[in-house]
Design a protein around this motif. Structure first.
Motif, PDB file in Angstrom:
ATOM      1  N   LEU A 172       0.822  -1.222   0.000  1.00  0.00           N
ATOM      2  CA  LEU A 172       0.000   0.000   0.000  1.00  0.00           C
ATOM      3  C   LEU A 172       0.853   1.268   0.000  1.00  0.00           C
ATOM      4  N   ASP A 181       1.131   4.692  -2.487  1.00  0.00           N
ATOM      5  CA  ASP A 181      -0.166   4.879  -3.139  1.00  0.00           C
ATOM      6  C   ASP A 181      -0.910   5.925  -2.315  1.00  0.00           C
ATOM      7  N   PHE A 229      -3.949   5.665   0.171  1.00  0.00           N
ATOM      8  CA  PHE A 229      -3.924   5.017   1.488  1.00  0.00           C
ATOM      9  C   PHE A 229      -3.002   5.778   2.430  1.00  0.00           C
ATOM     10  N   ALA A 260      -3.513  -6.448  -0.329  1.00  0.00           N
ATOM     11  CA  ALA A 260      -3.179  -5.132  -0.897  1.00  0.00           C
ATOM     12  C   ALA A 260      -3.874  -4.972  -2.244  1.00  0.00           C
ATOM     13  N   LYS A 287      -6.703  -2.191  -3.323  1.00  0.00           N
ATOM     14  CA  LYS A 287      -6.514  -1.256  -4.445  1.00  0.00           C
ATOM     15  C   LYS A 287      -7.683  -1.349  -5.419  1.00  0.00           C
TER      16      LYS A 287
END
Ligand SMILES: Cc1cc2nc3c(=O)[nH]c(=O)nc-3n(C[C@H](O)[C@H](O)[C@H](O)COP(=O)(O)OP(=O)(O)OC[C@H]3O[C@@H](n4cnc5c(N)ncnc54)[C@H](O)[C@@H]3O)c2cc1C
Length: 409
Positions: free
Chosen positions: A24, A27, A30, A328, A332
């Motif tokens: 994560l 990104d 998050f 994960a 996403k």
């Protein structure tokens, strides 16, 4: 980015927690808080070694190839599955690459943690013990409290959209949000040791097992002259390991009774275990029903917190790796599906649907492969079965049928 990021707290930065944090990280959708109760340089709880299976490397290649390469480069590969009697008579010798796309890895447990944590070291808050977690008013967000063992202070974190329990076998997250489940003992005790050659000739080459009835010695060399060895033996179901078995003398009585002449490998393993008599890890095999997400759908369990299985096929850490990669990816996907009504709740359900049958299969096969550890085993017949197509097909499914990314990057 117009929307506020999803606030995720990961409790426990062992195998599953660190890899999820890595998945994560970078990104911006998050905001990840990653807690680990031990200090960054404290490996006292990460004893001995382990073999992580080919399916962990194939999974990592699918999601994070750089982590797979890093593991393979710095450690010894696991490519063989050799089984003999303690007297040295060989039973089977499998080339794992006949049933897998990648080798596994033989590794110190502490080194596995180092590999998993390395890319997210700056994101993990070490020496923080999460003490309590609860839903906030409205039931859509959570808050947690944690203590910092170095500064001896208590802190709170609120407004969390998701809490992930990657806190291992004795999971606080599981105990807080999930109905209590009884684990089931399997009637097997295990003693594990990590020891060094110290100049002695080492007869261990690769991964090997040596049987005397249902009693099994297992051993393999690691890097830098280290060896990881175990002794597994039947015990009465529901009982503690009987005191007469839980000692070096007890191990010698079980594995080297009068009249049995040990081969050099079995002797080396027993002597190595004896040399570490004050640092041995004793445990009992146990399994439990699996738990995934809580009823409200904002708490997820990964790795040992979610599923305990017998260690026979080296799937504990390996399944934690598969879990973290798939989790994960499902999270996403939540964003990709947002316009179609995606949410944390649906992401956790998506994760569960892709994992449930797979974890059950891995657990069942590990259980099936434990037949040679049961008191009624015909160890020769039950071992030879493992070199036959029906079992090899299952092994191939275990090693090859791994999670694949649904989301790019
Ligand atoms: C001696 C031994 C040998 C093993 N051998 C093998 C093997 O050969 N192959 C294999 O695949 N598996 C093996 N296993 C199992 C394997 O180690 C585990 O399945 C694997 O570590 C599970 O990963 P995880 O991330 O779920 O949990 P863990 O690796 O246990 O990580 C949990 C983390 O959470 C932290 N934590 C716990 N509570 C809190 C809290 N309240 N707040 C903050 N942090 C917390 C812990 O400190 C820990 O770092 C072995 C296990 C043992 C005990």
């Amino acid at each position: 980015m117009s929307e506020k990021p999803l606030r995720v707290a990961i409790v426990g930065s062992g195998v599953a927690g660190s890899l999820l944090a890595y998945g994560l990280s970078n990104d911006p959708r998050f905001e990840v808080f990653c807690f680990e109760k031990v200090a960054a340089d404290d490996y006292s709880l990460a004893g001995t070694g382990l073999n992580i299976s080919p399916n962990s490397i194939t999974t990592l290649r699918n999601f994070y190839p750089e982590v797979a390469e890093d593991l393979l480069e710095s450690n010894l590969p696991w490519k063989e599955f050799n089984v003999s009697l303690v007297t040295g008579e060989p039973l089977i010798s499998l080339n794992l690459l006949d049933v897998a796309d990648d080798p596994g890895v033989r590794i110190r447990w502490a080194d596995l943690y180092t590999h998993c944590r390395k890319p997210v070291m700056d994101r993990i808050t070490f020496a923080t013990d999460v003490k309590s977690i609860a839903y906030e008013e409205g039931g859509e967000t959570l808050k947690l409290t944690y203590t910092n063992s170095q500064s001896d202070t208590v802190h709170e974190l609120d407004g969390l959209d998701l809490v992930v329990g990657a806190d291992g076998r004795y999971s606080l997250v599981r105990d807080t949000f999930f109905p209590k489940i009884q684990s089931r003992l399997c009637g097997m005790g295990i003693c594990r040791a990590l020891f060094y050659d110290e100049g002695k000739p080492n007869p261990l080459r690769e991964y090997g097992q040596w049987f005397l009835g249902a009693h099994r010695l297992l051993g393999f060399p690691l890097t830098n002259g280290a060896n990881y060895c175990t002794a597994t033996f039947p015990i009465p179901i529901e009982s503690q390991i009987p005191p007469e078995k839980k000692s070096v003398e007890g191990l010698y009585q079980m594995f080297a009774p009068e009249g049995v002449s040990l081969c050099k490998e079995a002797k080396f393993i027993l002597e190595g275990i004896a040399s570490e008599k004050d640092n041995l890890h004793w445990a009992r095999f146990q399994v439990s029903d699996f738990q995934w997400q809580d009823e409200a759908g904002h708490v997820l369990l990964l790795g040992d917190a979610s599923h305990a299985m017998v260690p026979t096929l080296g799937q504990g850490a390996t399944q934690a790796i598969e879990d973290a990669c798939a989790a994960a990816d499902s999270l996403k996907l939540l964003y990709d599906e947002k316009n179609r009504g995606g949410s944390v709740v649906s992401a956790l359900q998506h994760y569960r649907e892709r994992r449930e049958a797979r974890v059950q299969f891995c657990s069942d096969l590990s259980d099936d492969a434990s037949d040679t550890l049961r008191p009624d085993t015909d160890v020769v017949k039950d071992t030879l079965r493992k070199a036959q197509p029906p079992f090899l097909d299952q092994l191939s499914r275990l090693y090859r049928d791994v999670p694949k990314p649904l989301v790019n990057s």
